[in-house]
Write a protein that holds these residues in place. Sequence first.
Motif, PDB file in Angstrom:
ATOM      1  N   ALA A 153       0.825  -1.208   0.000  1.00 39.67           N
ATOM      2  CA  ALA A 153       0.000   0.000   0.000  1.00 39.67           C
ATOM      3  C   ALA A 153       0.860   1.259   0.000  1.00 39.67           C
ATOM      4  CB  ALA A 153      -0.933  -0.014   1.214  1.00 39.67           C
ATOM      5  N   VAL A 154       1.873   1.276   0.843  1.00 38.10           N
ATOM      6  CA  VAL A 154       2.746   2.445   0.937  1.00 38.10           C
ATOM      7  C   VAL A 154       3.537   2.630  -0.358  1.00 38.10           C
ATOM      8  CG1 VAL A 154       4.736   3.436   2.132  1.00 38.10           C
ATOM      9  CG2 VAL A 154       2.878   2.378   3.443  1.00 38.10           C
ATOM     10  N   ARG A 155       4.044   1.531  -0.917  1.00 39.16           N
ATOM     11  CA  ARG A 155       4.803   1.632  -2.165  1.00 39.16           C
ATOM     12  C   ARG A 155       3.916   2.139  -3.299  1.00 39.16           C
ATOM     13  NH1 ARG A 155       9.703  -0.311  -4.367  1.00 39.16           N
ATOM     14  NH2 ARG A 155       9.760   0.476  -6.514  1.00 39.16           N
ATOM     15  N   ALA A 156       2.673   1.694  -3.344  1.00 35.05           N
ATOM     16  CA  ALA A 156       1.750   2.192  -4.373  1.00 35.05           C
ATOM     17  C   ALA A 156       1.593   3.706  -4.258  1.00 35.05           C
ATOM     18  CB  ALA A 156       0.398   1.490  -4.254  1.00 35.05           C
ATOM     19  N   ALA A 157       1.489   4.196  -3.033  1.00 33.45           N
ATOM     20  CA  ALA A 157       1.381   5.641  -2.819  1.00 33.45           C
ATOM     21  C   ALA A 157       2.657   6.351  -3.243  1.00 33.45           C
ATOM     22  CB  ALA A 157       1.072   5.919  -1.353  1.00 33.45           C
ATOM     23  N   GLN A 158       3.790   5.780  -2.899  1.00 35.12           N
ATOM     24  CA  GLN A 158       5.069   6.385  -3.287  1.00 35.12           C
ATOM     25  C   GLN A 158       5.225   6.452  -4.805  1.00 35.12           C
ATOM     26  OE1 GLN A 158       7.470   3.640  -1.039  1.00 35.12           O
ATOM     27  NE2 GLN A 158       7.760   5.076   0.662  1.00 35.12           N
ATOM     28  N   GLU A 159       4.476   5.583  -5.499  1.00 34.56           N
ATOM     29  CA  GLU A 159       4.521   5.575  -6.961  1.00 34.56           C
ATOM     30  C   GLU A 159       3.349   6.332  -7.586  1.00 34.56           C
ATOM     31  OE1 GLU A 159       5.686   2.215  -9.124  1.00 34.56           O
ATOM     32  OE2 GLU A 159       6.827   1.308  -7.485  1.00 34.56           O
ATOM     33  N   GLY A 160       2.619   7.103  -6.762  1.00 35.59           N
ATOM     34  CA  GLY A 160       1.628   8.019  -7.308  1.00 35.59           C
ATOM     35  C   GLY A 160       0.178   7.652  -7.127  1.00 35.59           C
ATOM     36  N   ALA A 161      -0.128   6.539  -6.472  1.00 33.26           N
ATOM     37  CA  ALA A 161      -1.522   6.083  -6.373  1.00 33.26           C
ATOM     38  C   ALA A 161      -2.212   6.607  -5.121  1.00 33.26           C
ATOM     39  CB  ALA A 161      -1.573   4.560  -6.362  1.00 33.26           C
ATOM     40  N   ASP A 162      -3.519   6.805  -5.236  1.00 32.58           N
ATOM     41  CA  ASP A 162      -4.374   6.929  -4.067  1.00 32.58           C
ATOM     42  C   ASP A 162      -4.739   5.499  -3.664  1.00 32.58           C
ATOM     43  OD1 ASP A 162      -4.318   9.709  -4.127  1.00 32.58           O
ATOM     44  OD2 ASP A 162      -6.085   9.829  -5.413  1.00 32.58           O
ATOM     45  N   VAL A 163      -4.819   5.246  -2.358  1.00 30.94           N
ATOM     46  CA  VAL A 163      -4.865   3.855  -1.904  1.00 30.94           C
ATOM     47  C   VAL A 163      -6.026   3.596  -0.947  1.00 30.94           C
ATOM     48  CG1 VAL A 163      -3.562   1.996  -0.802  1.00 30.94           C
ATOM     49  CG2 VAL A 163      -2.336   3.757  -2.115  1.00 30.94           C
ATOM     50  N   ALA A 164      -6.775   2.535  -1.239  1.00 30.61           N
ATOM     51  CA  ALA A 164      -7.760   2.010  -0.299  1.00 30.61           C
ATOM     52  C   ALA A 164      -7.058   0.969   0.559  1.00 30.61           C
ATOM     53  CB  ALA A 164      -8.934   1.390  -1.042  1.00 30.61           C
ATOM     54  N   VAL A 165      -7.052   1.197   1.863  1.00 27.48           N
ATOM     55  CA  VAL A 165      -6.346   0.353   2.827  1.00 27.48           C
ATOM     56  C   VAL A 165      -7.376  -0.528   3.532  1.00 27.48           C
ATOM     57  CG1 VAL A 165      -4.885   0.332   4.891  1.00 27.48           C
ATOM     58  CG2 VAL A 165      -4.576   2.119   3.150  1.00 27.48           C
ATOM     59  N   HIS A 166      -7.390  -1.813   3.172  1.00 30.86           N
ATOM     60  CA  HIS A 166      -8.353  -2.726   3.782  1.00 30.86           C
ATOM     61  C   HIS A 166      -7.747  -3.413   5.007  1.00 30.86           C
ATOM     62  CE1 HIS A 166      -9.415  -7.010   4.398  1.00 30.86           C
ATOM     63  NE2 HIS A 166     -10.632  -6.518   4.476  1.00 30.86           N
ATOM     64  N   TYR A 167      -8.607  -3.673   5.980  1.00 38.90           N
ATOM     65  CA  TYR A 167      -8.210  -4.476   7.135  1.00 38.90           C
ATOM     66  C   TYR A 167      -9.424  -5.252   7.613  1.00 38.90           C
ATOM     67  CZ  TYR A 167     -10.828  -1.477  10.324  1.00 38.90           C
ATOM     68  OH  TYR A 167     -11.843  -0.819  10.979  1.00 38.90           O
ATOM     69  N   ALA A 187      -5.688   8.455   1.170  1.00 36.31           N
ATOM     70  CA  ALA A 187      -5.911   7.113   1.715  1.00 36.31           C
ATOM     71  C   ALA A 187      -7.359   6.978   2.148  1.00 36.31           C
ATOM     72  CB  ALA A 187      -4.996   6.854   2.897  1.00 36.31           C
ATOM     73  N   PHE A 188      -7.882   5.759   1.992  1.00 30.01           N
ATOM     74  CA  PHE A 188      -9.234   5.454   2.415  1.00 30.01           C
ATOM     75  C   PHE A 188      -9.198   4.131   3.158  1.00 30.01           C
ATOM     76  CE2 PHE A 188     -13.417   3.379   1.252  1.00 30.01           C
ATOM     77  CZ  PHE A 188     -14.189   4.139   2.127  1.00 30.01           C
ATOM     78  N   VAL A 189      -9.547   4.140   4.428  1.00 40.55           N
ATOM     79  CA  VAL A 189      -9.507   2.937   5.252  1.00 40.55           C
ATOM     80  C   VAL A 189     -10.867   2.260   5.213  1.00 40.55           C
ATOM     81  CG1 VAL A 189      -9.200   2.036   7.586  1.00 40.55           C
ATOM     82  CG2 VAL A 189      -7.721   3.879   6.767  1.00 40.55           C
ATOM     83  N   VAL A 190     -10.861   0.943   4.970  1.00 40.30           N
ATOM     84  CA  VAL A 190     -12.118   0.210   4.851  1.00 40.30           C
ATOM     85  C   VAL A 190     -11.976  -1.165   5.505  1.00 40.30           C
ATOM     86  CG1 VAL A 190     -11.490  -0.619   2.547  1.00 40.30           C
ATOM     87  CG2 VAL A 190     -13.899  -0.589   3.225  1.00 40.30           C
ATOM     88  N   GLN A 191     -12.999  -1.555   6.257  1.00 40.93           N
ATOM     89  CA  GLN A 191     -12.975  -2.821   6.993  1.00 40.93           C
ATOM     90  C   GLN A 191     -13.906  -3.841   6.343  1.00 40.93           C
ATOM     91  OE1 GLN A 191     -15.468  -4.487   8.913  1.00 40.93           O
ATOM     92  NE2 GLN A 191     -14.052  -6.022   9.742  1.00 40.93           N
ATOM     93  N   ALA A 192     -13.473  -5.101   6.314  1.00 40.56           N
ATOM     94  CA  ALA A 192     -14.344  -6.187   5.844  1.00 40.56           C
ATOM     95  C   ALA A 192     -13.692  -7.520   6.169  1.00 40.56           C
ATOM     96  CB  ALA A 192     -14.595  -6.084   4.335  1.00 40.56           C
ATOM     97  N   ASP A 193     -14.523  -8.529   6.376  1.00 47.73           N
ATOM     98  CA  ASP A 193     -14.058  -9.906   6.494  1.00 47.73           C
ATOM     99  C   ASP A 193     -14.268 -10.547   5.131  1.00 47.73           C
ATOM    100  OD1 ASP A 193     -13.613 -12.585   6.923  1.00 47.73           O
ATOM    101  OD2 ASP A 193     -14.796 -12.700   8.767  1.00 47.73           O
ATOM    102  N   ILE A 194     -13.167 -10.822   4.405  1.00 46.95           N
ATOM    103  CA  ILE A 194     -13.311 -11.294   3.033  1.00 46.95           C
ATOM    104  C   ILE A 194     -13.743 -12.761   2.945  1.00 46.95           C
ATOM    105  CG2 ILE A 194     -11.640  -9.610   2.176  1.00 46.95           C
ATOM    106  CD1 ILE A 194      -9.869 -12.215   1.614  1.00 46.95           C
ATOM    107  N   ALA A 195     -13.944 -13.398   4.071  1.00 44.97           N
ATOM    108  CA  ALA A 195     -14.495 -14.755   4.039  1.00 44.97           C
ATOM    109  C   ALA A 195     -16.011 -14.733   3.825  1.00 44.97           C
ATOM    110  CB  ALA A 195     -14.158 -15.503   5.318  1.00 44.97           C
ATOM    111  N   GLU A 196     -16.604 -13.518   3.799  1.00 44.54           N
ATOM    112  CA  GLU A 196     -18.046 -13.390   3.629  1.00 44.54           C
ATOM    113  C   GLU A 196     -18.359 -12.539   2.404  1.00 44.54           C
ATOM    114  OE1 GLU A 196     -20.140 -12.104   7.087  1.00 44.54           O
ATOM    115  OE2 GLU A 196     -18.946 -13.356   8.451  1.00 44.54           O
ATOM    116  N   ARG A 197     -19.133 -13.092   1.487  1.00 41.21           N
ATOM    117  CA  ARG A 197     -19.398 -12.398   0.221  1.00 41.21           C
ATOM    118  C   ARG A 197     -20.074 -11.047   0.429  1.00 41.21           C
ATOM    119  NH1 ARG A 197     -21.818 -14.897  -5.414  1.00 41.21           N
ATOM    120  NH2 ARG A 197     -21.236 -13.095  -6.689  1.00 41.21           N
ATOM    121  N   ALA A 198     -21.036 -10.976   1.332  1.00 36.42           N
ATOM    122  CA  ALA A 198     -21.762  -9.723   1.540  1.00 36.42           C
ATOM    123  C   ALA A 198     -20.811  -8.610   1.966  1.00 36.42           C
ATOM    124  CB  ALA A 198     -22.860  -9.919   2.583  1.00 36.42           C
TER     125      ALA A 198
END
Length: 258
Positions: free
Chosen positions: A26-40, A61-72
Amino acid sequence: MTFPQRFTGKTVLVTGAGTGFGAEIAVRAAQEGADVAVHYRGSRAGAERTAERVEEAGRKAFVVQADIAERAQIVRLADEVWSHFGRLDVAINNVGDVAREQMSWRDITEESIDHVLAVDIKGTLLCTHEFGDRMLTQGGGAIVNIGSTVVARGSARAPQYAAAKYGIIGLTKSYARAFAPTVRVNVFAPGFIETEATLGREDWKSGRGEQLRGDTPLGRIPRPEELAGTALFLATADASHMTGSFMVADGGYNMIGA
Protein backbone atom coordinates in the motif's frame (compact mmCIF):
# COMPACT_ATOMS: atom_id res chain seq x y z
CA MET A 1 15.02 7.39 -2.25
CA THR A 2 13.14 8.06 -5.48
CA PHE A 3 10.52 5.71 -6.89
CA PRO A 4 9.22 5.17 -10.42
CA GLN A 5 5.82 6.80 -10.86
CA ARG A 6 4.02 3.79 -12.32
CA PHE A 7 0.63 4.59 -10.75
CA THR A 8 0.23 8.33 -11.19
CA GLY A 9 -3.47 9.15 -11.26
CA LYS A 10 -4.43 5.56 -10.38
CA THR A 11 -6.36 4.09 -7.48
CA VAL A 12 -5.14 0.93 -5.77
CA LEU A 13 -6.85 -1.32 -3.22
CA VAL A 14 -4.71 -3.56 -1.02
CA THR A 15 -6.43 -6.13 1.15
CA GLY A 16 -4.83 -6.95 4.47
CA ALA A 17 -2.92 -3.67 4.44
CA GLY A 18 -2.90 -3.08 8.17
CA THR A 19 0.31 -5.03 8.74
CA GLY A 20 3.14 -6.89 7.05
CA PHE A 21 3.45 -7.28 3.31
CA GLY A 22 0.10 -5.67 2.55
CA ALA A 23 1.04 -2.50 4.42
CA GLU A 24 4.27 -2.19 2.44
CA ILE A 25 2.49 -2.74 -0.89
CA ALA A 26 0.00 0.00 0.00
CA VAL A 27 2.75 2.45 0.94
CA ARG A 28 4.80 1.63 -2.16
CA ALA A 29 1.75 2.19 -4.37
CA ALA A 30 1.38 5.64 -2.82
CA GLN A 31 5.07 6.38 -3.29
CA GLU A 32 4.52 5.58 -6.96
CA GLY A 33 1.63 8.02 -7.31
CA ALA A 34 -1.52 6.08 -6.37
CA ASP A 35 -4.37 6.93 -4.07
CA VAL A 36 -4.87 3.86 -1.90
CA ALA A 37 -7.76 2.01 -0.30
CA VAL A 38 -6.35 0.35 2.83
CA HIS A 39 -8.35 -2.73 3.78
CA TYR A 40 -8.21 -4.48 7.14
CA ARG A 41 -10.26 -7.06 9.01
CA GLY A 42 -9.20 -6.68 12.64
CA SER A 43 -6.12 -4.44 12.84
CA ARG A 44 -7.70 -0.99 12.57
CA ALA A 45 -4.77 0.69 14.31
CA GLY A 46 -2.41 -0.87 11.80
CA ALA A 47 -4.61 0.21 8.88
CA GLU A 48 -4.73 3.76 10.19
CA ARG A 49 -0.95 3.80 10.47
CA THR A 50 -0.68 2.55 6.88
CA ALA A 51 -3.10 5.30 5.81
CA GLU A 52 -0.92 7.88 7.58
CA ARG A 53 2.11 6.61 5.67
CA VAL A 54 0.16 6.84 2.39
CA GLU A 55 -0.70 10.45 3.20
CA GLU A 56 2.90 11.17 4.19
CA ALA A 57 3.78 10.11 0.64
CA GLY A 58 1.45 12.83 -0.60
CA ARG A 59 -1.46 10.64 -1.66
CA LYS A 60 -5.03 10.08 -0.49
CA ALA A 61 -5.91 7.11 1.71
CA PHE A 62 -9.23 5.45 2.42
CA VAL A 63 -9.51 2.94 5.25
CA VAL A 64 -12.12 0.21 4.85
CA GLN A 65 -12.98 -2.82 6.99
CA ALA A 66 -14.34 -6.19 5.84
CA ASP A 67 -14.06 -9.91 6.49
CA ILE A 68 -13.31 -11.29 3.03
CA ALA A 69 -14.50 -14.76 4.04
CA GLU A 70 -18.05 -13.39 3.63
CA ARG A 71 -19.40 -12.40 0.22
CA ALA A 72 -21.76 -9.72 1.54
CA GLN A 73 -18.85 -7.95 3.20
CA ILE A 74 -16.80 -8.07 -0.02
CA VAL A 75 -19.69 -6.49 -1.92
CA ARG A 76 -19.93 -3.78 0.74
CA LEU A 77 -16.15 -3.26 0.57
CA ALA A 78 -16.36 -2.79 -3.20
CA ASP A 79 -19.34 -0.47 -2.86
CA GLU A 80 -17.42 1.72 -0.42
CA VAL A 81 -14.22 1.82 -2.47
CA TRP A 82 -15.97 2.61 -5.78
CA SER A 83 -18.17 5.19 -4.06
CA HIS A 84 -15.16 6.89 -2.50
CA PHE A 85 -12.78 6.91 -5.48
CA GLY A 86 -15.21 6.61 -8.40
CA ARG A 87 -13.19 3.76 -9.93
CA LEU A 88 -10.54 1.22 -9.01
CA ASP A 89 -7.59 0.60 -11.30
CA VAL A 90 -5.68 -2.02 -9.32
CA ALA A 91 -6.67 -4.60 -6.69
CA ILE A 92 -3.99 -6.45 -4.74
CA ASN A 93 -5.61 -9.44 -3.03
CA ASN A 94 -3.05 -9.93 -0.30
CA VAL A 95 -5.14 -11.38 2.55
CA GLY A 96 -4.25 -14.94 3.40
CA ASP A 97 -4.01 -17.26 6.39
CA VAL A 98 -0.75 -19.23 6.54
CA ALA A 99 -1.67 -21.25 9.66
CA ARG A 100 1.37 -19.67 11.25
CA GLU A 101 0.86 -21.15 14.70
CA GLN A 102 0.83 -24.71 13.39
CA MET A 103 4.29 -26.22 13.60
CA SER A 104 3.54 -29.72 12.22
CA TRP A 105 1.05 -31.49 9.97
CA ARG A 106 0.25 -33.62 13.02
CA ASP A 107 -1.34 -30.58 14.66
CA ILE A 108 -3.83 -29.90 11.86
CA THR A 109 -7.45 -29.33 12.86
CA GLU A 110 -10.64 -29.28 10.84
CA GLU A 111 -11.23 -25.75 12.06
CA SER A 112 -7.89 -24.63 10.66
CA ILE A 113 -8.53 -26.34 7.32
CA ASP A 114 -11.92 -24.65 7.01
CA HIS A 115 -10.57 -21.23 7.96
CA VAL A 116 -7.52 -21.29 5.67
CA LEU A 117 -9.55 -22.46 2.68
CA ALA A 118 -12.33 -19.96 3.42
CA VAL A 119 -9.95 -17.01 3.57
CA ASP A 120 -7.32 -17.96 0.99
CA ILE A 121 -9.47 -19.60 -1.71
CA LYS A 122 -13.05 -18.47 -1.15
CA GLY A 123 -12.05 -14.96 -0.09
CA THR A 124 -9.58 -14.44 -2.93
CA LEU A 125 -12.02 -15.90 -5.46
CA LEU A 126 -14.88 -13.68 -4.35
CA CYS A 127 -12.66 -10.57 -4.27
CA THR A 128 -11.39 -11.34 -7.77
CA HIS A 129 -14.97 -11.95 -8.92
CA GLU A 130 -16.42 -8.78 -7.42
CA PHE A 131 -13.59 -6.38 -8.23
CA GLY A 132 -13.07 -7.80 -11.71
CA ASP A 133 -16.74 -7.59 -12.59
CA ARG A 134 -16.77 -3.89 -11.72
CA MET A 135 -13.49 -3.30 -13.57
CA LEU A 136 -15.06 -4.84 -16.68
CA THR A 137 -17.92 -2.37 -16.39
CA GLN A 138 -15.57 0.59 -16.04
CA GLY A 139 -13.47 -0.59 -19.00
CA GLY A 140 -10.21 -1.81 -17.49
CA GLY A 141 -8.15 -2.76 -14.48
CA ALA A 142 -5.61 -5.20 -13.11
CA ILE A 143 -5.79 -7.71 -10.27
CA VAL A 144 -2.81 -9.26 -8.51
CA ASN A 145 -3.44 -12.23 -6.22
CA ILE A 146 -0.68 -12.91 -3.72
CA GLY A 147 0.30 -16.55 -3.93
CA SER A 148 3.30 -18.44 -2.59
CA THR A 149 6.16 -20.64 -3.74
CA VAL A 150 4.80 -23.21 -1.27
CA VAL A 151 3.07 -24.65 -4.35
CA ALA A 152 6.51 -25.67 -5.66
CA ARG A 153 7.73 -27.45 -2.54
CA GLY A 154 4.59 -28.30 -0.59
CA SER A 155 4.33 -27.82 3.16
CA ALA A 156 4.84 -30.65 5.62
CA ARG A 157 4.07 -28.07 8.33
CA ALA A 158 0.71 -26.86 6.99
CA PRO A 159 -0.73 -28.86 4.06
CA GLN A 160 -3.93 -26.79 4.11
CA TYR A 161 -1.90 -23.66 3.32
CA ALA A 162 -0.21 -25.28 0.30
CA ALA A 163 -3.58 -26.54 -0.91
CA ALA A 164 -5.08 -23.07 -0.61
CA LYS A 165 -2.27 -21.42 -2.56
CA TYR A 166 -2.69 -23.99 -5.33
CA GLY A 167 -6.35 -22.99 -5.42
CA ILE A 168 -5.37 -19.36 -5.98
CA ILE A 169 -3.53 -20.36 -9.17
CA GLY A 170 -6.63 -22.11 -10.49
CA LEU A 171 -9.01 -19.25 -9.77
CA THR A 172 -6.55 -16.71 -11.17
CA LYS A 173 -6.24 -18.53 -14.50
CA SER A 174 -10.00 -18.96 -14.66
CA TYR A 175 -10.77 -15.28 -14.15
CA ALA A 176 -7.89 -14.23 -16.40
CA ARG A 177 -9.69 -16.06 -19.20
CA ALA A 178 -13.11 -14.77 -18.18
CA PHE A 179 -12.04 -11.12 -17.95
CA ALA A 180 -9.70 -10.97 -20.97
CA PRO A 181 -8.82 -8.73 -22.66
CA THR A 182 -10.22 -5.94 -20.47
CA VAL A 183 -8.96 -6.93 -17.02
CA ARG A 184 -5.70 -8.75 -16.33
CA VAL A 185 -5.39 -11.21 -13.41
CA ASN A 186 -2.04 -12.60 -12.24
CA VAL A 187 -0.39 -14.29 -9.25
CA PHE A 188 2.67 -12.89 -7.53
CA ALA A 189 4.44 -15.61 -5.55
CA PRO A 190 7.03 -14.51 -3.01
CA GLY A 191 9.13 -16.99 -1.11
CA PHE A 192 9.86 -16.42 2.55
CA ILE A 193 9.54 -12.82 3.76
CA GLU A 194 10.87 -11.51 7.05
CA THR A 195 7.69 -9.86 8.30
CA GLU A 196 7.36 -9.20 12.02
CA ALA A 197 5.05 -12.22 12.28
CA THR A 198 7.61 -14.49 10.60
CA LEU A 199 10.47 -13.19 12.71
CA GLY A 200 8.41 -13.96 15.82
CA ARG A 201 7.86 -17.62 14.97
CA GLU A 202 9.57 -20.05 17.34
CA ASP A 203 10.99 -22.20 14.55
CA TRP A 204 12.38 -19.09 12.84
CA LYS A 205 14.12 -17.95 16.01
CA SER A 206 15.54 -21.42 16.69
CA GLY A 207 17.46 -21.79 13.44
CA ARG A 208 14.93 -22.04 10.62
CA GLY A 209 15.67 -18.54 9.38
CA GLU A 210 19.42 -19.12 9.28
CA GLN A 211 18.95 -22.42 7.47
CA LEU A 212 16.76 -20.83 4.80
CA ARG A 213 19.21 -18.01 4.22
CA GLY A 214 21.91 -20.60 3.64
CA ASP A 215 19.71 -22.52 1.20
CA THR A 216 18.78 -19.41 -0.81
CA PRO A 217 21.15 -18.65 -3.72
CA LEU A 218 20.88 -14.89 -3.14
CA GLY A 219 21.83 -15.52 0.49
CA ARG A 220 19.13 -13.59 2.32
CA ILE A 221 15.43 -13.44 3.15
CA PRO A 222 13.95 -10.06 2.17
CA ARG A 223 11.95 -7.63 4.25
CA PRO A 224 8.44 -6.97 2.88
CA GLU A 225 9.30 -3.52 1.54
CA GLU A 226 11.88 -5.09 -0.77
CA LEU A 227 9.19 -7.08 -2.60
CA ALA A 228 6.35 -4.53 -2.61
CA GLY A 229 7.40 -2.99 -5.90
CA THR A 230 7.85 -6.43 -7.44
CA ALA A 231 4.28 -7.40 -6.57
CA LEU A 232 2.99 -4.16 -8.06
CA PHE A 233 4.87 -4.75 -11.32
CA LEU A 234 2.13 -7.14 -12.47
CA ALA A 235 -0.35 -4.24 -12.38
CA THR A 236 1.81 -1.87 -14.46
CA ALA A 237 1.80 -1.06 -18.16
CA ASP A 238 5.09 -2.96 -18.48
CA ALA A 239 3.14 -6.14 -17.67
CA SER A 240 0.38 -5.38 -20.18
CA HIS A 241 0.87 -8.69 -22.01
CA MET A 242 0.76 -10.79 -18.84
CA THR A 243 -2.41 -12.44 -17.62
CA GLY A 244 -3.03 -15.76 -15.92
CA SER A 245 0.67 -15.86 -15.02
CA PHE A 246 2.56 -16.99 -11.93
CA MET A 247 5.54 -14.76 -11.16
CA VAL A 248 8.08 -15.86 -8.54
CA ALA A 249 10.45 -13.79 -6.41
CA ASP A 250 12.20 -16.06 -3.92
CA GLY A 251 15.92 -15.42 -4.28
CA GLY A 252 16.28 -18.61 -6.32
CA TYR A 253 15.25 -20.89 -3.47
CA ASN A 254 12.95 -23.04 -5.62
CA MET A 255 14.37 -22.47 -9.12
CA ILE A 256 11.02 -23.40 -10.65
CA GLY A 257 10.24 -23.09 -14.33
CA ALA A 258 11.11 -24.65 -17.67
